[in-house]
Structure formats: C-alpha cells, structure tokens
Motif scaffolding. Sequence first.
Motif, mmCIF file in Angstrom:
data_model
loop_
_atom_site.group_PDB
_atom_site.id
_atom_site.type_symbol
_atom_site.label_atom_id
_atom_site.label_comp_id
_atom_site.label_asym_id
_atom_site.label_seq_id
_atom_site.Cartn_x
_atom_site.Cartn_y
_atom_site.Cartn_z
ATOM 1 N N ILE A 122 -12.975 -7.665 7.024
ATOM 2 C CA ILE A 122 -12.769 -7.465 5.586
ATOM 3 C C ILE A 122 -12.059 -6.131 5.338
ATOM 4 O O ILE A 122 -11.151 -6.030 4.498
ATOM 5 N N ASN A 123 -12.454 -5.104 6.078
ATOM 6 C CA ASN A 123 -11.799 -3.801 5.940
ATOM 7 C C ASN A 123 -10.314 -3.879 6.281
ATOM 8 O O ASN A 123 -9.484 -3.200 5.662
ATOM 9 N N GLN A 124 -9.966 -4.712 7.251
ATOM 10 C CA GLN A 124 -8.560 -4.839 7.633
ATOM 11 C C GLN A 124 -7.697 -5.346 6.488
ATOM 12 O O GLN A 124 -6.538 -4.947 6.335
ATOM 13 N N SER A 125 -8.253 -6.210 5.658
ATOM 14 C CA SER A 125 -7.493 -6.700 4.499
ATOM 15 C C SER A 125 -7.252 -5.584 3.486
ATOM 16 O O SER A 125 -6.227 -5.560 2.798
ATOM 17 N N ILE A 126 -8.192 -4.660 3.396
ATOM 18 C CA ILE A 126 -8.000 -3.508 2.513
ATOM 19 C C ILE A 126 -6.897 -2.610 3.064
ATOM 20 O O ILE A 126 -6.067 -2.088 2.311
ATOM 21 N N TYR A 127 -6.854 -2.466 4.374
ATOM 22 C CA TYR A 127 -5.761 -1.691 4.980
ATOM 23 C C TYR A 127 -4.419 -2.366 4.724
ATOM 24 O O TYR A 127 -3.396 -1.694 4.520
ATOM 25 N N ASN A 128 -4.406 -3.694 4.733
ATOM 26 C CA ASN A 128 -3.175 -4.421 4.413
ATOM 27 C C ASN A 128 -2.739 -4.165 2.977
ATOM 28 O O ASN A 128 -1.536 -4.076 2.678
ATOM 29 N N TYR A 129 -3.710 -4.043 2.075
ATOM 30 C CA TYR A 129 -3.381 -3.713 0.679
ATOM 31 C C TYR A 129 -2.693 -2.348 0.604
ATOM 32 O O TYR A 129 -1.672 -2.184 -0.070
ATOM 33 N N TYR A 130 -3.250 -1.367 1.304
ATOM 34 C CA TYR A 130 -2.640 -0.040 1.318
ATOM 35 C C TYR A 130 -1.230 -0.090 1.896
ATOM 36 O O TYR A 130 -0.331 0.640 1.459
ATOM 37 N N GLN A 131 -1.023 -0.968 2.875
ATOM 38 C CA GLN A 131 0.312 -1.114 3.445
ATOM 39 C C GLN A 131 1.269 -1.693 2.411
ATOM 40 O O GLN A 131 2.419 -1.261 2.301
ATOM 41 N N ALA A 132 0.794 -2.641 1.625
ATOM 42 C CA ALA A 132 1.636 -3.279 0.609
ATOM 43 C C ALA A 132 2.067 -2.295 -0.475
ATOM 44 O O ALA A 132 3.180 -2.378 -1.002
ATOM 45 N N VAL A 133 1.176 -1.354 -0.837
ATOM 46 C CA VAL A 133 1.506 -0.373 -1.886
ATOM 47 C C VAL A 133 2.069 0.910 -1.287
ATOM 48 O O VAL A 133 2.165 1.934 -1.967
ATOM 49 N N GLN A 134 2.442 0.846 -0.001
ATOM 50 C CA GLN A 134 3.068 1.976 0.699
ATOM 51 C C GLN A 134 2.173 3.222 0.712
ATOM 52 O O GLN A 134 2.638 4.348 0.566
ATOM 53 N N LYS A 135 0.877 2.982 0.882
ATOM 54 C CA LYS A 135 -0.073 4.084 1.058
ATOM 55 C C LYS A 135 -0.734 3.967 2.424
ATOM 56 O O LYS A 135 -1.953 4.009 2.563
#
Length: 472
Positions: free
Chosen positions: A127-140
């Motif tokens: 589940i945490n990995q999906s949050i990291y993917n979100y940060y990748q999408a918003v360039q953070k």
Amino acid sequence: MDTRLLAKNATALGISSILAKSIAAVLGILVTRYLGPESYGDYSTAYAYVGTFILFAELGISQLMVQEGAKDPAVLPRYFGNTLLLKTLLCVLCYLAMLVFMFPAGYNETVRLMIVFVGVAVCFNAINQSIYNYYQAVQKIYLSASFQFLTTLLIALFTIIVLVAGLGVVSITFAHLFSYIIITILLYLALRKEIKPRTDLPHLAGMVWNGLPFGVHRIFYYLFTQFSILILSLTVSNVEVGIFSAAYKLVLILIFIPSLMTSALYPILYQLGDTDRSQHQNVIEKVFKVLSAVGIAGSMLMFVLAGPLMEWLYDGKFNEAIPIFMIVAWLLALECMSFSLGDILTTTGRQMQRTLVQGLALLLLTVLTYALNPVMGIYGAAYAVIIAEVFIFFAYYYMIRKNVYKIRIWRQLPGTLISSLLMAGTAWLLIGFHPLLSASVAGVVFCLAIAILDKDFRRIGVYILKRVTGGR
C-alpha cells in the motif's frame, strides 16, 4: 517540465536510494552472517514465498496513475482513490492465499510462522508503494525517497536490536512489520492535507484494464528476480537455499541502480515518447551508455574478486556460494543494459511487448531451473538466471529495432569493455590484498581509463569534479 524540480528529484532520489541501499546491504550481510546457511535458508524461503504472492496485489493501476497523472494532474484524486481501494482489497486476498498454500508447500513450522508475520508486513509495504507512485506522478520523488529511506533506517534499527539481543529468525520479521506500520501511519499524516482521494467505481474496471500491461509486467519482472529461490525452496534443502541466496541476493542488492537512474526521467520520457522520438532516442542512448558502464564494470569486478569478497563479507560461512556468486555476478551487467531498452517500450506505448518478453523469460527461467537442477544442483539455477537475462536483452533489442527506431547501442560499448578489462586486470593483480583495497584501486583505474577513452564520461567527470570542488 521544471528542470530545477527534475534536478531536485534526481538528486534526492539518488542520495536517498544510495544511502538506503547501502544500509540494506550492510544489514543483509549482518543477517546472513548471524543466521548461517540453514536459518538463512528459512529466512529466504519465507520472503520469496510472500514476495511472490504480494505481487498480485498490484495490477498496474499505480503505474497507470504515474503515466496519466504526469500528463493531467486533475485525474490524480480519482486514480489515487481507486488505487488505494483496489490495492487494499487485493492485499487481503493475497494474504489469505499465503496462509492457505503454505501448508501444501510443505514448509517447516519456522517458515510458516514467518509467513504469517511477513505477510502482514508486505501488505502494508504494498500500500505504501502506491503512495510513492503518487509522489512520482506529482514530481515529488524527493518525498517518496525520504520515506523509503526512513523505512530502511527503521528496519535496520529494529533488526540490529534483534541481533544484539540474540533472538531467533522469526523475531526479525517483527522488526520489518513494526517498521512498515510506523511508515504507513506517517504517510497517512503527510498526505491527508495534500490530496483527498476519491473512489470512482464506474471507472475502476477501465483503469484496471488499462493498467494490466504495467501490472503483468511488474509481476513477471519481480517474480523473475525471486522465482529461483522459490523453486529451490520446493526442491532442495534449506541449507542449499541459504547458500544460493547468499550469493544471489548480494547481486540483487545492486539491481536498484538502473531503476534509480531512470525513475526521475520517466515523466519526461513519456512526454518525449509522444512528441519527439529523436530526442527520446538521444536520451535513452546516453542512459544506456552510463548504465552499461556501471553494470559491466560492476559484474567484472565481482567476478574477479568473488572469493575474497564472499570470505570477507560472510566471515567464511558461505564459501560454497563463491562459484554461484561468480555466475550470478553477470546479472548486474545484463540488467543494466536491458533496463533502459525496456524503458523504450514502456515510454513509447509498447508496454505489452515488454510484458510479453518478461513473461517468456520467466517461463524460460522456470524450465531451465527444473531441467538443470537434477544435473547441476543449485548451480543450474544460477545459470538459468543468466541465460534468461540474455534472452531479455536480445528480445528487447530486436523489438526496438523492428518497431520503434534504430537504436545505436553497440557503439557505446568499446570504451566500457576496454576500461573494464583494465580494471579486471588490476583487481586480479591485487587479489591478495583486502578486497576493499583491490576494488578501490581497480575502480580508479576504470574511471581514469573510461574518461580518457570516451568524451561523454570526460564531461561527467568534469561535472562531478566541479561539484566536489565547489566550481573551482
């Protein structure tokens, strides 16, 4: 794209990943030495088992979120909400499957108990990995890199406490579980004011369908890296699993290098894949040159210094793994060279072709492992990994030349090969010294040689020198 943000992401990702992987590498070596071949075999078996099941909790929707979110940030709340919902449901199903199938697998009581706790830990991490993917999408990416570094730090801290206390192998799983729970809570606190995820059930099925090429590829890719251990856990003793894993996982620690170099570039590569194929090719060829240099040099150095390295790292407890280490060392070179080629397919809308190659490679790995095991034992599993990786490289190259563009990779290799051979010769001459000294001197020879032979590496060297000296 904001180049300053890209540089910030790349720098943060690079520093955090290198520090995190360094800590994980040292911790892995300490755990291996502490447990010894038999207990480490149990440890590797449990993690390969749960790692295989949890792969099916990701159907590609997270990577789809990165792709679509990079193009249109307005879709992120819907994609993120659906991703968290689906991932949670799938994690529950995967965990139940772990518990059901561990009995017919015939694992001993220690492995089964580890599966119970490690299974929960990897669900939190998924589940945490999906949050990291979100940060990748918003360039953070710098935020995800920071949280992932903190995760590694907590795991290291709690695991060292377990080792110092002299506790058993099962206790190590508690250290991982406790760390993932803490990070999950911190991620929730960090995200609650940044984005409000919303579910959009009517569009969920379509998102899953569009994300399947990413999801299936991810399953094939990560299953490929741990499937050898899983197969061995079902066919050989735990001691043999431990010996194979000690060598194989030492190389797997370094496989983060290609993904580290390309993660920050994904958003821009997606854009160039749609708008400027010529520039896309130029970027990829430069990435390939750097990755191949790192991979070939690293593999050659590990091959030459395999004996001294294994004896020093594992205190002589896993010397039987030295020949296996010499074989699987070449995984780093092949992975570095093929990873950037695979990214061409991903960022030009051909993810399904990449998935097909990875699936065929997994099938080849399975057949070869079962076929070679009766004849060569655990050495057969090592050779199977390398043969399958060679297949992946040439399959990617063929598909790109046929369907995308005439990529020019062979011209990137002469300088690297000559420099690597000079490095290998230096390491061989110094093999009687401490492996760190031998590797350091050989590495300096490689850097000097490749800087002399290749103008691109001269530029990289000058840039690094200026950064180190403050521009003087």
